[in-house]
Design a protein around this motif. Structure first.
Motif, PDB file in Angstrom:
ATOM      1  N   ILE A  51      44.300  52.371  33.267  1.00 55.85           N
ATOM      2  CA  ILE A  51      44.080  52.292  34.710  1.00 55.85           C
ATOM      3  C   ILE A  51      45.432  52.130  35.395  1.00 55.85           C
ATOM      4  O   ILE A  51      46.293  51.386  34.912  1.00 55.85           O
ATOM      5  CB  ILE A  51      43.110  51.139  35.079  1.00 55.85           C
ATOM      6  CG1 ILE A  51      42.743  51.198  36.563  1.00 55.85           C
ATOM      7  CG2 ILE A  51      43.681  49.773  34.686  1.00 55.85           C
ATOM      8  CD1 ILE A  51      41.578  50.294  36.936  1.00 55.85           C
ATOM      9  N   SER A  52      45.619  52.835  36.495  1.00 60.51           N
ATOM     10  CA  SER A  52      46.845  52.722  37.275  1.00 60.51           C
ATOM     11  C   SER A  52      46.481  52.113  38.625  1.00 60.51           C
ATOM     12  O   SER A  52      45.334  51.736  38.865  1.00 60.51           O
ATOM     13  CB  SER A  52      47.472  54.108  37.475  1.00 60.51           C
ATOM     14  OG  SER A  52      46.640  54.888  38.308  1.00 60.51           O
ATOM     15  N   SER A  53      47.456  52.042  39.510  1.00 58.33           N
ATOM     16  CA  SER A  53      47.167  51.449  40.825  1.00 58.33           C
ATOM     17  C   SER A  53      46.113  52.256  41.570  1.00 58.33           C
ATOM     18  O   SER A  53      45.311  51.692  42.327  1.00 58.33           O
ATOM     19  CB  SER A  53      48.443  51.354  41.654  1.00 58.33           C
ATOM     20  OG  SER A  53      48.930  52.640  41.993  1.00 58.33           O
ATOM     21  N   LEU A  56      42.923  51.023  40.374  1.00 58.37           N
ATOM     22  CA  LEU A  56      42.632  49.690  40.909  1.00 58.37           C
ATOM     23  C   LEU A  56      42.025  49.772  42.306  1.00 58.37           C
ATOM     24  O   LEU A  56      41.249  48.907  42.709  1.00 58.37           O
ATOM     25  CB  LEU A  56      43.909  48.847  40.950  1.00 58.37           C
ATOM     26  CG  LEU A  56      44.451  48.348  39.610  1.00 58.37           C
ATOM     27  CD1 LEU A  56      45.781  47.611  39.812  1.00 58.37           C
ATOM     28  CD2 LEU A  56      43.455  47.432  38.911  1.00 58.37           C
ATOM     29  N   GLN A  57      42.391  50.818  43.033  1.00 60.37           N
ATOM     30  CA  GLN A  57      41.806  50.973  44.375  1.00 60.37           C
ATOM     31  C   GLN A  57      40.298  51.169  44.307  1.00 60.37           C
ATOM     32  O   GLN A  57      39.561  50.751  45.212  1.00 60.37           O
ATOM     33  CB  GLN A  57      42.438  52.171  45.102  1.00 60.37           C
ATOM     34  CG  GLN A  57      43.939  52.106  45.283  1.00 60.37           C
ATOM     35  CD  GLN A  57      44.391  50.864  46.025  1.00 60.37           C
ATOM     36  OE1 GLN A  57      43.673  50.362  46.886  1.00 60.37           O
ATOM     37  NE2 GLN A  57      45.568  50.379  45.694  1.00 60.37           N
ATOM     38  N   LEU A  60      38.936  47.758  43.753  1.00 61.82           N
ATOM     39  CA  LEU A  60      39.052  47.025  45.018  1.00 61.82           C
ATOM     40  C   LEU A  60      37.948  47.440  45.984  1.00 61.82           C
ATOM     41  O   LEU A  60      37.365  46.605  46.689  1.00 61.82           O
ATOM     42  CB  LEU A  60      40.431  47.278  45.632  1.00 61.82           C
ATOM     43  CG  LEU A  60      40.726  46.621  46.974  1.00 61.82           C
ATOM     44  CD1 LEU A  60      40.615  45.110  46.883  1.00 61.82           C
ATOM     45  CD2 LEU A  60      42.122  47.009  47.460  1.00 61.82           C
ATOM     46  N   THR A  81      46.002  45.950  27.359  1.00 67.17           N
ATOM     47  CA  THR A  81      46.892  46.203  28.490  1.00 67.17           C
ATOM     48  C   THR A  81      46.104  46.407  29.779  1.00 67.17           C
ATOM     49  O   THR A  81      46.591  46.074  30.865  1.00 67.17           O
ATOM     50  CB  THR A  81      47.782  47.434  28.201  1.00 67.17           C
ATOM     51  OG1 THR A  81      48.311  47.334  26.877  1.00 67.17           O
ATOM     52  CG2 THR A  81      48.931  47.508  29.185  1.00 67.17           C
ATOM     53  N   VAL A  82      44.885  46.932  29.660  1.00 61.80           N
ATOM     54  CA  VAL A  82      44.043  47.076  30.855  1.00 61.80           C
ATOM     55  C   VAL A  82      43.811  45.700  31.482  1.00 61.80           C
ATOM     56  O   VAL A  82      43.918  45.523  32.700  1.00 61.80           O
ATOM     57  CB  VAL A  82      42.699  47.745  30.502  1.00 61.80           C
ATOM     58  CG1 VAL A  82      41.715  47.633  31.659  1.00 61.80           C
ATOM     59  CG2 VAL A  82      42.914  49.216  30.147  1.00 61.80           C
ATOM     60  N   GLU A  84      45.720  43.102  31.185  1.00 60.56           N
ATOM     61  CA  GLU A  84      47.000  42.655  31.741  1.00 60.56           C
ATOM     62  C   GLU A  84      47.232  43.244  33.136  1.00 60.56           C
ATOM     63  O   GLU A  84      47.754  42.572  34.028  1.00 60.56           O
ATOM     64  CB  GLU A  84      48.140  43.043  30.792  1.00 60.56           C
ATOM     65  CG  GLU A  84      49.480  42.467  31.228  1.00 60.56           C
ATOM     66  CD  GLU A  84      50.610  42.859  30.287  1.00 60.56           C
ATOM     67  OE1 GLU A  84      50.340  43.406  29.203  1.00 60.56           O
ATOM     68  OE2 GLU A  84      51.770  42.602  30.658  1.00 60.56           O
ATOM     69  N   ILE A  85      46.833  44.505  33.303  1.00 59.10           N
ATOM     70  CA  ILE A  85      46.985  45.137  34.623  1.00 59.10           C
ATOM     71  C   ILE A  85      46.158  44.384  35.667  1.00 59.10           C
ATOM     72  O   ILE A  85      46.625  44.126  36.785  1.00 59.10           O
ATOM     73  CB  ILE A  85      46.535  46.620  34.567  1.00 59.10           C
ATOM     74  CG1 ILE A  85      47.441  47.427  33.636  1.00 59.10           C
ATOM     75  CG2 ILE A  85      46.511  47.243  35.966  1.00 59.10           C
ATOM     76  CD1 ILE A  85      48.852  47.571  34.078  1.00 59.10           C
ATOM     77  N   VAL A  88      48.105  40.933  36.287  1.00 64.23           N
ATOM     78  CA  VAL A  88      49.364  40.958  37.047  1.00 64.23           C
ATOM     79  C   VAL A  88      49.148  41.440  38.481  1.00 64.23           C
ATOM     80  O   VAL A  88      49.901  41.074  39.378  1.00 64.23           O
ATOM     81  CB  VAL A  88      50.455  41.812  36.374  1.00 64.23           C
ATOM     82  CG1 VAL A  88      50.785  41.282  35.003  1.00 64.23           C
ATOM     83  CG2 VAL A  88      50.075  43.274  36.303  1.00 64.23           C
ATOM     84  N   SER A  89      48.114  42.250  38.682  1.00 66.63           N
ATOM     85  CA  SER A  89      47.857  42.754  40.033  1.00 66.63           C
ATOM     86  C   SER A  89      47.159  41.714  40.903  1.00 66.63           C
ATOM     87  O   SER A  89      47.003  41.925  42.107  1.00 66.63           O
ATOM     88  CB  SER A  89      47.003  44.022  39.961  1.00 66.63           C
ATOM     89  OG  SER A  89      45.750  43.734  39.373  1.00 66.63           O
ATOM     90  N   PHE A  91      44.045  40.816  40.603  1.00 62.14           N
ATOM     91  CA  PHE A  91      42.629  41.130  40.805  1.00 62.14           C
ATOM     92  C   PHE A  91      41.697  40.083  40.200  1.00 62.14           C
ATOM     93  O   PHE A  91      40.550  39.966  40.626  1.00 62.14           O
ATOM     94  CB  PHE A  91      42.304  42.521  40.237  1.00 62.14           C
ATOM     95  CG  PHE A  91      42.573  43.646  41.206  1.00 62.14           C
ATOM     96  CD1 PHE A  91      43.726  43.669  41.966  1.00 62.14           C
ATOM     97  CD2 PHE A  91      41.663  44.687  41.351  1.00 62.14           C
ATOM     98  CE1 PHE A  91      43.982  44.699  42.859  1.00 62.14           C
ATOM     99  CE2 PHE A  91      41.898  45.722  42.257  1.00 62.14           C
ATOM    100  CZ  PHE A  91      43.059  45.728  43.008  1.00 62.14           C
ATOM    101  N   PHE A  94      39.938  37.452  42.492  1.00 67.56           N
ATOM    102  CA  PHE A  94      38.701  37.681  43.254  1.00 67.56           C
ATOM    103  C   PHE A  94      37.604  38.349  42.428  1.00 67.56           C
ATOM    104  O   PHE A  94      36.476  38.489  42.900  1.00 67.56           O
ATOM    105  CB  PHE A  94      38.969  38.477  44.536  1.00 67.56           C
ATOM    106  CG  PHE A  94      39.589  39.829  44.326  1.00 67.56           C
ATOM    107  CD1 PHE A  94      38.807  40.930  44.022  1.00 67.56           C
ATOM    108  CD2 PHE A  94      40.953  40.007  44.456  1.00 67.56           C
ATOM    109  CE1 PHE A  94      39.371  42.183  43.849  1.00 67.56           C
ATOM    110  CE2 PHE A  94      41.533  41.256  44.282  1.00 67.56           C
ATOM    111  CZ  PHE A  94      40.742  42.349  43.975  1.00 67.56           C
TER     112      PHE A  94
END
Lengths: 99, 118
Positions: A51-53, A56-57, A60, A81-82, A84-85, A88-89, A91, A94
């Motif tokens: 997953i990238s940013s 993540l949208q 969100l 790593t997913v 971890e994303i 660190v973001s 998320f 919430f």
């Protein structure tokens, strides 16, 4: 890839890759399917490899749609790593993790 | 153009990761930070092409350069306090900074040049 199942919760199943190449389509899908919902959302990422940013949208958007309907949004199956994303973001501040 | 560029970057990095037998986690990081920067270049600059170099040394070193004015993509994301405050977009560079050991930018001879280590 994205699938949405309506059960005791709405299950949003994300798998393989969710990135700039397919995130817009996935976001369109959740926007159409998860409006005025009457139950919580569970985002299942156990089969998600990347997953990238942009991806993540999509997550969100799910969280915001849940909030607008006064429901909760859970994250299930995050690993490696997913996960971890998501950490660190910010998320996981919430999104509640579900076993 | 963006999608095609990302596909090309993916293929290049697949070959790179296989050649250097990088583990899945390291390969993920290399792919993520590169994809985020390439996406932002096409989203927020006038650049039509870029030069990408990836080297496997003690760390993985990534150089990314493109013709531009001095616009710097390395703007930090504001701290997120509340779900409603999180704007769509802006997370990419935050992830790049979070997932790299070093991340620098300079502008030289009409080029924006990013150097990252993972």
């Amino acid at each position: 890839m994205i699938e949405i199942h309506k059960e005791e919760n709405f299950f949003v199943v994300l798998s393989q890759r969710l990135d700039a190449m397919n995130a817009d389509d996935a976001k369109e899908t959740v926007t159409q399917e998860l409006v005025d919902i009457d139950r919580n959302i569970v985002i299942d990422v156990s089969g998600l490899e990347y997953i990238s940013s942009a991806g993540l949208q999509v997550v969100l958007k799910c969280a915001k749609l849940a909030q607008e309907s006064h429901k909760e949004c859970f994250l299930k199956g995050a690993h490696g790593t997913v996960k971890e994303i998501f950490q660190v973001s910010g998320f996981l501040t919430f999104l509640k993790e579900m076993e | 153009m963006t999608f095609r560029a990302i596909e090309e970057v993916d293929r290049y990095l697949d070959t790179f990761c296989t050649k250097h037998t990088l583990n899945d986690d390291l390969c993920y990081r290399v792919r993520l930070v590169t994809e985020e920067l390439v996406t932002n270049i096409f989203k927020y600059t006038e650049a039509q092409t870029f030069d990408l170099t990836v080297r496997c040394l003690e760390d993985i070193e990534i150089d990314l350069a493109y013709l531009s004015n001095s616009f710097d993509l390395t703007v930090r994301k504001p701290e997120q306090k509340d779900l409603a405050d999180i704007k769509e977009g802006g997370l990419g560079l935050f992830l790049v900074e979070s997932m790299t050991k070093t991340f620098s930018y300079r502008h030289h001879n009409g080029k924006s040049i990013y150097k990252l280590t993972v």
